[in-house]
Design a protein around this motif. Structure first.
Motif, PDB file in Angstrom:
ATOM      1  N   ALA A  14      -1.370  12.196  -5.355  1.00 57.94           N
ATOM      2  CA  ALA A  14      -2.165  11.884  -4.163  1.00 57.94           C
ATOM      3  C   ALA A  14      -2.279  13.058  -3.199  1.00 57.94           C
ATOM      4  O   ALA A  14      -3.288  13.195  -2.508  1.00 57.94           O
ATOM      5  CB  ALA A  14      -1.577  10.680  -3.441  1.00 57.94           C
ATOM      6  N   SER A  62       3.258  12.368  -2.980  1.00 55.62           N
ATOM      7  CA  SER A  62       3.281  12.521  -4.437  1.00 55.62           C
ATOM      8  C   SER A  62       2.402  13.684  -4.859  1.00 55.62           C
ATOM      9  O   SER A  62       1.524  14.130  -4.113  1.00 55.62           O
ATOM     10  CB  SER A  62       2.799  11.237  -5.126  1.00 55.62           C
ATOM     11  OG  SER A  62       1.415  11.023  -4.869  1.00 55.62           O
ATOM     12  N   GLU A  88       1.190   3.449  -2.135  1.00 54.55           N
ATOM     13  CA  GLU A  88       0.497   4.625  -2.666  1.00 54.55           C
ATOM     14  C   GLU A  88      -0.185   5.425  -1.570  1.00 54.55           C
ATOM     15  O   GLU A  88      -0.499   6.612  -1.753  1.00 54.55           O
ATOM     16  CB  GLU A  88      -0.532   4.205  -3.723  1.00 54.55           C
ATOM     17  CG  GLU A  88      -1.743   3.445  -3.206  1.00 54.55           C
ATOM     18  CD  GLU A  88      -1.464   1.966  -2.915  1.00 54.55           C
ATOM     19  OE1 GLU A  88      -2.380   1.278  -2.432  1.00 54.55           O
ATOM     20  OE2 GLU A  88      -0.335   1.514  -3.203  1.00 54.55           O
ATOM     21  N   GLN A  89      -0.412   4.811  -0.418  1.00 55.22           N
ATOM     22  CA  GLN A  89      -1.053   5.513   0.690  1.00 55.22           C
ATOM     23  C   GLN A  89      -0.104   6.484   1.382  1.00 55.22           C
ATOM     24  O   GLN A  89      -0.514   7.552   1.819  1.00 55.22           O
ATOM     25  CB  GLN A  89      -1.580   4.512   1.724  1.00 55.22           C
ATOM     26  CG  GLN A  89      -2.731   3.652   1.274  1.00 55.22           C
ATOM     27  CD  GLN A  89      -3.221   2.751   2.399  1.00 55.22           C
ATOM     28  OE1 GLN A  89      -2.687   2.775   3.510  1.00 55.22           O
ATOM     29  NE2 GLN A  89      -4.232   1.950   2.110  1.00 55.22           N
ATOM     30  N   HIS A 133       0.823  -1.210   0.000  1.00 52.88           N
ATOM     31  CA  HIS A 133       0.000   0.000   0.000  1.00 52.88           C
ATOM     32  C   HIS A 133       0.862   1.267   0.000  1.00 52.88           C
ATOM     33  O   HIS A 133       0.542   2.263   0.651  1.00 52.88           O
ATOM     34  CB  HIS A 133      -0.952   0.028   1.207  1.00 52.88           C
ATOM     35  CG  HIS A 133      -1.776  -1.206   1.368  1.00 52.88           C
ATOM     36  ND1 HIS A 133      -2.582  -1.697   0.352  1.00 52.88           N
ATOM     37  CD2 HIS A 133      -1.919  -2.072   2.412  1.00 52.88           C
ATOM     38  CE1 HIS A 133      -3.189  -2.794   0.765  1.00 52.88           C
ATOM     39  NE2 HIS A 133      -2.806  -3.050   1.998  1.00 52.88           N
TER      40      HIS A 133
END
Length: 333
Positions: A62, A59, A54-55, A52
């Motif tokens: 996000a 970035s 991307e959590q 995970h």
């Protein structure tokens, strides 16, 4: 006349002996369950760290955040228009014969104070740190004072000060090239380390942050002389690997931001060695590294499966030794 062959004597383990041996092994595993669990969480970090990702990786997509900092003012002290979750406090730590004893590191620290005018600043020394731990974390005082290596006291103090006050923890060898205001919008943020985890030489957190509280609460649990070597003992009990492991097992990592880089330069913010990042010049003292550091770092860079394989292999070797010893005893009987 045929030759009569006499079969060799077959030694069979008596059921009672086997049951007792098995019970002893299971009892040992039960008694060591905490150690085995903690060792496995540490060994599993290379596998589970990017779960995970991307959590928690900062970035533009996000978080609408410019990880190059090119679009932020060098003197930006606030996250406006976002709320400032991290209080304007700078923490530096110098215990024992620490870096602050040298004018060089005092000048480096001053660069961070100068670029953050009006911010509260703490320089933790043996006297002030001891009083702080005794007053606010009395249950950890004996352990903290008894740490085998001075860097463990420094690392543990990072988490305690950050949890109690909030703010920014900075190593003495970090020269600030810009203000940290844009990052104050996050509940927690730290720079990515290579190949996994993050560096604790720079951390920002809100006051009373739950994750930082977990770092403090788990200090006693992981306080072991790991592998009987200085480097893993520090890394696994208080250091970057310890903090990254607690991070990896948090149920919600969305608010625990890690500052990495784009795919073209994933180590943009890593503080490994003497490097320049968009925020800092890291002078890379690493004065606490011991004789075993190179060996452990090499193992860590060999691949994400190496540490789990070594852990499982160690358990397997221990099992084989126990089994062989039991067979020898049964033959003698």
């Amino acid at each position: 006349m045929g030759v009569i062959s006499v079969p060799g004597r077959v030694h069979r383990t008596h059921p009672i002996i086997f049951t007792c041996a098995l019970t002893a092994v299971l009892l040992c595993l039960w008694c060591a369950r905490s150690l085995l669990h903690d060792a496995w969480t540490l060994a599993a970090l290379p596998i589970i760290w990017f779960r995970h990702a991307e959590q928690f990786l900062v970035s533009a997509e996000a978080d609408s955040f410019d990880i190059t900092f090119a679009n932020y003012s060098r003197h930006q002290l606030s996250a406006a228009p976002y709320d400032d979750r991290v209080p304007p406090i700078l923490h530096h730590i110098s215990l024992g014969s620490g870096a602050a004893a040298h004018t060089k590191w005092s000048d480096v620290r001053q660069t961070c104070l100068d670029i953050h005018p009006g911010w509260e600043a703490f320089l933790w020394t043996d006297e002030t740190a001891g009083e702080f731990v005794a007053e606010h974390f009395p249950e950890l005082r004996t352990m903290w004072e008894g740490y085998r290596y001075p860097i463990q006291k420094i690392d543990a103090l990072r988490y305690m000060a950050l949890y109690h006050y909030g703010g920014v923890i900075l190593d003495m060898d970090l020269q600030c090239n810009r203000a940290l205001g844009p990052l104050r919008r996050f509940e927690f943020v730290a720079p990515a380390a290579h190949p996994t985890g993050f560096s604790i030489g720079f951390m920002m957190a809100s006051k009373g942050n739950k994750y930082v509280g977990d770092l403090v609460r788990n200090l006693a649990r992981y306080n072991r002389h790991w592998l009987w070597l200085p480097y893993p003992t520090v890394m696994f009990s208080t250091g970057c690997h310890y903090a990254s492991t607690i991070h990896a097992f948090q149920r919600n990592r969305h608010e625990l931001k890690i500052l990495a880089g784009p795919r073209s330069n994933p180590n943009m913010h890593s503080l490994n060695g003497q490097v320049t990042t968009p925020i800092f010049d890291h002078l890379g003292s690493s004065s606490w590294h011991s004789y075993d550091a190179a060996m452990i770092v090499t193992i860590g860079k060999s691949g994400k499966w190496v540490m789990p394989v070594l852990f499982v292999g160690g358990i397997g070797v221990a099992f084989l030794i126990i089994r062989r010893t039991r067979r020898r005893r049964s033959v003698k009987a």
